[in-house]
Design an enzyme around this catalytic site. Sequence first.
Site, PDB file in Angstrom:
ATOM      1  N   TYR A   4       0.816  -1.211   0.000  1.00 36.09           N
ATOM      2  CA  TYR A   4       0.000   0.000   0.000  1.00 36.09           C
ATOM      3  C   TYR A   4       0.858   1.273   0.000  1.00 36.09           C
ATOM      4  O   TYR A   4       0.665   2.149  -0.844  1.00 36.09           O
ATOM      5  CB  TYR A   4      -0.973  -0.024   1.174  1.00 36.09           C
ATOM      6  CG  TYR A   4      -2.148   0.880   0.978  1.00 36.09           C
ATOM      7  CD1 TYR A   4      -3.139   0.568   0.057  1.00 36.09           C
ATOM      8  CD2 TYR A   4      -2.278   2.053   1.698  1.00 36.09           C
ATOM      9  CE1 TYR A   4      -4.219   1.395  -0.131  1.00 36.09           C
ATOM     10  CE2 TYR A   4      -3.352   2.876   1.523  1.00 36.09           C
ATOM     11  CZ  TYR A   4      -4.331   2.553   0.604  1.00 36.09           C
ATOM     12  OH  TYR A   4      -5.391   3.373   0.415  1.00 36.09           O
ATOM     13  N   GLU A  11       2.283   6.263  -7.224  1.00 34.82           N
ATOM     14  CA  GLU A  11       1.274   7.125  -7.824  1.00 34.82           C
ATOM     15  C   GLU A  11       1.671   8.595  -7.720  1.00 34.82           C
ATOM     16  O   GLU A  11       1.563   9.346  -8.689  1.00 34.82           O
ATOM     17  CB  GLU A  11      -0.082   6.896  -7.160  1.00 34.82           C
ATOM     18  CG  GLU A  11      -0.714   5.574  -7.527  1.00 34.82           C
ATOM     19  CD  GLU A  11      -1.984   5.296  -6.751  1.00 34.82           C
ATOM     20  OE1 GLU A  11      -2.438   6.174  -5.980  1.00 34.82           O
ATOM     21  OE2 GLU A  11      -2.518   4.188  -6.911  1.00 34.82           O
TER      22      GLU A  11
END
Length: 78
Positions: A4, A11
């Site tokens: 995660y 991103e």
Amino acid sequence: MLLYPTGITSEVGLIYIALPYIRNSEKYCVRMPNKWNFSFDYYYGALLTLGIYVPGSPHMYNYMLGQRKKVLSRSKKD
């Protein structure tokens, strides 16, 4: 649990790397005048996303951990 934060970092990094291209290409930008009287600049939208994404990442991570804990504790009860 390691994937995660890695995903969040990648991103954010990809958006940051794409900023010069977004600014120069003006792709997905809506300029005035148009029939909606609306203007949108994708570059500033990406900057806003980064501005929200970076400080919001700890909250998203903690939420994900809470959801993970809830699902894993439910499976132990069964």
